[in-house]
Design an enzyme around this catalytic site. Structure first.
Site, PDB file in Angstrom:
ATOM      1  CE1 TYR A 137      38.230  48.807  32.466  1.00 31.04           C
ATOM      2  CE2 TYR A 137      38.221  47.766  34.628  1.00 31.04           C
ATOM      3  CZ  TYR A 137      37.858  48.815  33.797  1.00 31.04           C
ATOM      4  OH  TYR A 137      37.139  49.875  34.295  1.00 31.04           O
TER       5      TYR A 137
ATOM      6  CG  ASP B 211      45.027  44.938  38.189  1.00 30.23           C
ATOM      7  OD1 ASP B 211      44.413  44.589  39.209  1.00 30.23           O
ATOM      8  OD2 ASP B 211      44.569  45.713  37.332  1.00 30.23           O
TER       9      ASP B 211
ATOM     10  CE  LYS C 267      36.773  44.623  40.460  1.00 34.06           C
ATOM     11  NZ  LYS C 267      35.648  45.398  39.960  1.00 34.06           N
TER      12      LYS C 267
END
Ligand SMILES: Cc1ncc(COP(=O)(O)O)c(C=O)c1O
Length: 428
Positions: free
Chosen positions: A161, A242, A269
């Site tokens: 993801y 990532d 984040k």
């Protein structure tokens, strides 16, 4: 087995009814939202049947729902909420930036300050740029890789993801951007080697999470990740890590723990100090292509790329909260907690287990039948919520700084009680 499944089904129905009985205000909030948002939802990952909780406030590691129930938050905003729900220092940093004016229509010193801090932490990052989300950071990193290499093909992994339009939980999702993706099995170096043997000269990049977060906290093996490094080196493709979730594993992210330096890294984040954030960076020769004074510069615009409030919060977070000591301690707390969870689960019959790295982990139900797995996890989730513990319906747990020893110990004891009761009545 039939009896077992029957018990599980009826217990699940009972637990769901208990949830409905306890949370009428969340149901009302959901119904209201559904009149103006499809399904009352604007963020798919929050959906859980019959409806998600409506949370009205949070403080430290606790959240309160619309019916006034308090929960200890073991989800931590799907890993972005590492600071807890209130943080006086972040509040001060934001207030100060706000007082000095926001939306100033140009650069401000905050962005270079934050860029310096991040570049100093990640050896893979010589130069970086800010964006508004992890999704956008990955989109730009992939775009850079395609333009710099002049190739189109991107290797990603099943279960990966990388954002709303880069989601590979079930192959290449219809919602994904129309890039040429090769979706390969995670942790299967052989499959990647075959792909490179067949199409290496067309592969622009390999985009990989060192641990698949949304995919259930599946940890990449060092041999697999190191193998990707070698295959990229040999073929001229760019290796992109990532680290939107895994950056918290060490000051220099999971790549520091692994001792592997990718060509590009994407972040998100936690580095926005609680605000919307993304960043992508890498080798100077790749990132220099974005220099707008260059006649053939790759453009990357974005009104909020250097948002002053985000930059100020991110700077405060990096300098004073995401310190090497704090990250190391959180990592260790996570390792100990995951081991303790697994010990309790196996002592109570092994109906569940936990995977993960450091402070991010995922509970999985163990059963051959996927429907039993799904229902078991749902039942555990309802039972734990009823007792005041919040984590993702899909089993994700992300520890935050304010989540203390006492809360973790109480979670484990409560879990024991739930599991023992579930075993006695053949639910688990
Ligand atoms: C590994 C990973 N990459 C990218 C993203 C996308 O980040 P954002 O939600 O900020 O777009 C996420 C979000 O959960 C993620 O976990």
């Amino acid at each position: 087995m039939t009896f077992y499944a029957g018990t599980l089904t009826s217990e699940l129905a009972r637990a769901e009814q208990g949830y409905r009985d306890r949370t009428p205000q969340s149901a009302t909030a959901q119904a209201r939202a559904a009149r103006v948002m499809p399904g009352g939802n604007t963020r798919s990952s929050l959906w859980a049947a019959p409806y998600p909780l409506s949370i009205t406030s949070g403080s430290g590691c606790r959240i309160t729902d619309a019916d006034g129930h308090e929960y200890v938050d073991f989800l931590g905003e799907f890993t972005a909420g590492i600071f807890g729900h209130t943080c006086p220092a972040l509040e001060r940093a934001l207030t100060e930036a706000h007082r000095g004016g926001f939306g100033l229509s140009s650069h401000t010193p905050y962005e270079a300050d934050l860029a310096e801090e991040l570049a100093a932490r990640f050896p893979s990052i010589d130069l970086l740029r800010f964006a508004n989300s992890g999704t956008e950071a990955n989109l730009m990193a992939l775009t850079a890789a395609r333009l710099v290499t002049g190739r189109d093909r991107i290797v990603v992994f099943a279960g990966g993801y990388h954002g709303g339009v880069l989601t590979f939980g079930a192959g290449n999702a219809p919602v994904n951007i129309p890039f040429e993706f090769a979706v390969l099995p995670y942790n299967d170096l052989q499959a990647v080697a075959q792909e490179f043997a067949a199409a290496g000269d067309r592969i622009a990049a390999v985009l990989v999470e060192p641990m698949q977060g949304a995919g259930g906290c599946v940890v990449g093996t060092p041999a697999f990740l190191q193998g990707l490094r070698t295959l990229c080196d040999d073929s001229g493709a760019l290796l992109i890590f990532d680290e939107v979730q895994t950056a918290r594993m060490a000051p220099g992210g999971a790549q520091e723990r692994l001792g592997i330096t990718p060509d590009m890294t994407t972040l998100g984040k936690i580095f926005g100090g609680g605000l919307a954030f993304g960043a992508f960076g890498g080798k100077a020769e790749v990132m220099a292509r974005f220099d707008p004074s260059h006649p053939e510069a790759i453009p990357h615009a974005g009104t909020f790329n250097n948002n002053r409030l985000t930059m100020a919060a991110g700077l405060e977070a990096v300098r004073h909260h995401l310190t090497p000591g704090a990250l190391e301690a959180l990592f260790e707390r996570g390792e100990v907690f995951r081991e303790a969870l697994n010990a309790r689960f196996s002592a109570q019959g092994g109906a569940f287990h936990v995977t993960g790295m450091g402070s991010i982990m995922n509970i999985h139900a163990v059963a051959e039948d996927p429907a039993v797995r799904r229902d078991r996890l749902r039942l555990l989730h309802f039972h734990m919520m009823e007792r005041g513990y919040y984590f993702a319906a899909r089993g994700l747990i992300a520890l935050s700084f304010p989540l203390g020893e006492a809360e973790r110990a109480d979670f484990l004891d409560t879990l024991d009680t739930v599991l023992a009761a579930g075993r006695a009545s053949s639910e688990f």
